[in-house]
Design a protein around this motif. Sequence first.
Motif, PDB file in Angstrom:
ATOM      1  N   SER A 283     -27.418  -6.750  22.189  1.00  0.00           N
ATOM      2  CA  SER A 283     -28.261  -6.561  23.364  1.00  0.00           C
ATOM      3  C   SER A 283     -29.632  -7.207  23.197  1.00  0.00           C
ATOM      4  CB  SER A 283     -28.405  -5.074  23.670  1.00  0.00           C
ATOM      5  OG  SER A 283     -28.967  -4.387  22.554  1.00  0.00           O
ATOM      6  N   VAL A 284     -30.244  -7.067  22.014  1.00  0.00           N
ATOM      7  CA  VAL A 284     -31.565  -7.642  21.786  1.00  0.00           C
ATOM      8  C   VAL A 284     -31.500  -9.168  21.869  1.00  0.00           C
ATOM      9  CG1 VAL A 284     -33.374  -8.002  20.059  1.00  0.00           C
ATOM     10  CG2 VAL A 284     -32.461  -5.714  20.454  1.00  0.00           C
ATOM     11  N   ASN A 285     -30.531  -9.767  21.221  1.00  0.00           N
ATOM     12  CA  ASN A 285     -30.403 -11.220  21.247  1.00  0.00           C
ATOM     13  C   ASN A 285     -30.074 -11.734  22.643  1.00  0.00           C
ATOM     14  OD1 ASN A 285     -30.635 -12.197  18.317  1.00  0.00           O
ATOM     15  ND2 ASN A 285     -29.254 -10.449  18.148  1.00  0.00           N
ATOM     16  N   GLU A 286     -29.215 -11.020  23.349  1.00  0.00           N
ATOM     17  CA  GLU A 286     -28.896 -11.413  24.720  1.00  0.00           C
ATOM     18  C   GLU A 286     -30.133 -11.346  25.605  1.00  0.00           C
ATOM     19  OE1 GLU A 286     -25.780  -8.774  25.768  1.00  0.00           O
ATOM     20  OE2 GLU A 286     -24.184 -10.108  25.074  1.00  0.00           O
ATOM     21  N   LYS A 287     -30.942 -10.329  25.397  1.00  0.00           N
ATOM     22  CA  LYS A 287     -32.136 -10.165  26.210  1.00  0.00           C
ATOM     23  C   LYS A 287     -33.132 -11.292  25.964  1.00  0.00           C
ATOM     24  CE  LYS A 287     -35.491  -6.680  27.656  1.00  0.00           C
ATOM     25  NZ  LYS A 287     -35.896  -5.252  27.536  1.00  0.00           N
ATOM     26  N   VAL A 288     -33.346 -11.625  24.690  1.00  0.00           N
ATOM     27  CA  VAL A 288     -34.271 -12.710  24.352  1.00  0.00           C
ATOM     28  C   VAL A 288     -33.744 -14.043  24.891  1.00  0.00           C
ATOM     29  CG1 VAL A 288     -35.237 -14.063  22.447  1.00  0.00           C
ATOM     30  CG2 VAL A 288     -35.275 -11.564  22.356  1.00  0.00           C
TER      31      VAL A 288
ATOM     32  N   GLU B 110     -42.773 -11.918  30.052  1.00  0.00           N
ATOM     33  CA  GLU B 110     -41.910 -10.842  29.598  1.00  0.00           C
ATOM     34  C   GLU B 110     -41.498 -11.044  28.138  1.00  0.00           C
ATOM     35  OE1 GLU B 110     -41.315 -11.299  34.041  1.00  0.00           O
ATOM     36  OE2 GLU B 110     -41.596 -12.601  32.299  1.00  0.00           O
TER      37      GLU B 110
ATOM     38  N   PHE C 219     -42.265  -8.631  24.940  1.00  0.00           N
ATOM     39  CA  PHE C 219     -41.119  -8.128  24.178  1.00  0.00           C
ATOM     40  C   PHE C 219     -41.269  -8.462  22.693  1.00  0.00           C
ATOM     41  CE2 PHE C 219     -36.799  -8.418  22.475  1.00  0.00           C
ATOM     42  CZ  PHE C 219     -36.254  -7.219  22.910  1.00  0.00           C
TER      43      PHE C 219
ATOM     44  N   GLU D  65     -31.772 -14.533  27.416  1.00  0.00           N
ATOM     45  CA  GLU D  65     -31.881 -14.547  28.878  1.00  0.00           C
ATOM     46  C   GLU D  65     -33.308 -14.829  29.326  1.00  0.00           C
ATOM     47  OE1 GLU D  65     -30.757 -11.755  32.745  1.00  0.00           O
ATOM     48  OE2 GLU D  65     -30.953 -10.835  30.759  1.00  0.00           O
ATOM     49  N   MET D  66     -34.278 -14.224  28.667  1.00  0.00           N
ATOM     50  CA  MET D  66     -35.677 -14.471  29.031  1.00  0.00           C
ATOM     51  C   MET D  66     -36.053 -15.929  28.797  1.00  0.00           C
ATOM     52  SD  MET D  66     -37.809 -11.026  28.000  1.00  0.00           S
ATOM     53  CE  MET D  66     -37.065 -10.715  26.397  1.00  0.00           C
TER      54      MET D  66
ATOM     55  N   HIS E 184     -38.166  -6.493  16.148  1.00  0.00           N
ATOM     56  CA  HIS E 184     -36.793  -6.102  16.451  1.00  0.00           C
ATOM     57  C   HIS E 184     -35.907  -6.552  15.287  1.00  0.00           C
ATOM     58  CE1 HIS E 184     -37.767  -5.033  20.633  1.00  0.00           C
ATOM     59  NE2 HIS E 184     -38.569  -6.091  20.608  1.00  0.00           N
TER      60      HIS E 184
END
Length: 437
Positions: free
Chosen positions: A25-30, A41, A45, A32-33, A50
Amino acid sequence: MKTKFARIMASLALLTVCIHANGTSVNEKVAEMMNKAQWFELREFMQTPHDSLVPFLDNYAHVMLAHSFNKAEEAVTLAQNMLKSGELDLGSVLGLGSLMASNLSKLGKNEEAAAALTQILDATRQHLDSAAIADYSSQVNRYKALLAYRPYSISRKSPMTSIPLRIDSVPVRGAQEPNVVPYLTGCKLNGVVHDMLFDTGAGRNVISPRLARLLNLKFLDVAETVVGSRVLEDVPIAIADSIEMEGVTIRDVPFLVMDISAGQDSLDQYLKNMELVVGRKLMDALKHIKVDFANACLSISATSFVPESEETNMTIPMTVRCSVNAHPLLFNFDSGDSSYGMFYGRSWPYMKSFVPDGSQPQGAIAYGAGGFDEISFHIIEEVPLTIGSQTIVIPRIALSETYGAEQPCDARMGLKTFMLNKSVLFDMERMVMAVEN
């Protein structure tokens, strides 16, 4: 306008990020941003450690943040460290190499930029097709062509100076209101007095072929591809020996040499005013700027006009984080746009609440250096826009449901929105835009 190189570099960078996101989830979020260029954002973050973030994404995110917030030296150092690791794939090497070279060039280190990119190109050539080789070779050649110059070197006679600013009204056939065009007056280009259109939305300085010859600019043996609504292949680059602005002299100023025409009489009536345009590259060199509408001048200082209390709210390329009724949105502030501006389709989910009941969309043509687009939009009124610590009310502005949905920002604010303020302040070092009312 944007360059073909910028588009290629972004594509490579985003492809690399997608490849390396490992599904957590953390890698996907980064990832995506980064893919969505959500730099504010991402910066917030990344301020919290993390443990599950893979090292590649951690390092790449910091490189892109340094680049996006105009920290060229930091971006170069971080990119060099990643390239030295020897654990990158082809896309990563090319993307980081291009980004590093562009920042070296911004620092005036064109010899290092050319050498670094040449080394990367030589090491990867066997894996590239002819188009990619040509694109990267062209970039190397542009850096080499600048070796005889010191682009944007500045000398000042005093710590602060002011340049007259004239706002012209230009009638356009079929338009309800005249266009307004901002000119810096009394400036000298290669010793000749000539008005300059001041366009914060222009990624490059632009001059017409006629004027480039008349003012004796030096044509380089390189070209650049400009991508807009249409593609202009092989746009020549020329160097002005100097721009003199009331005690400030900027030397070796690059220009794209191009005719700006839409091929339509009504549009060309406006575009003919864009024969000499100075934009963000010059702003970046000047660093501290005050567009003073109250006193009809543009002031340049060796120190910042922006109060220390104002926080960073701007990224490359001139994207500013503002808000409407406390809802954060990203704006491109474009003084070359003669209107109040436009909210793009990307902002529609939030901004549609401003559309009056029964409103019917209107049609118009948006035009500029890259060509023109036919668009559909609503007119919304009394929109509160907060910039830093100040709020203004835009009396009327366009909102499109579909146009610009793919843009990296939510809206484009034009000159008439600028002029609602007493002055607009830019600090290109801290990356802050502020206003005074």
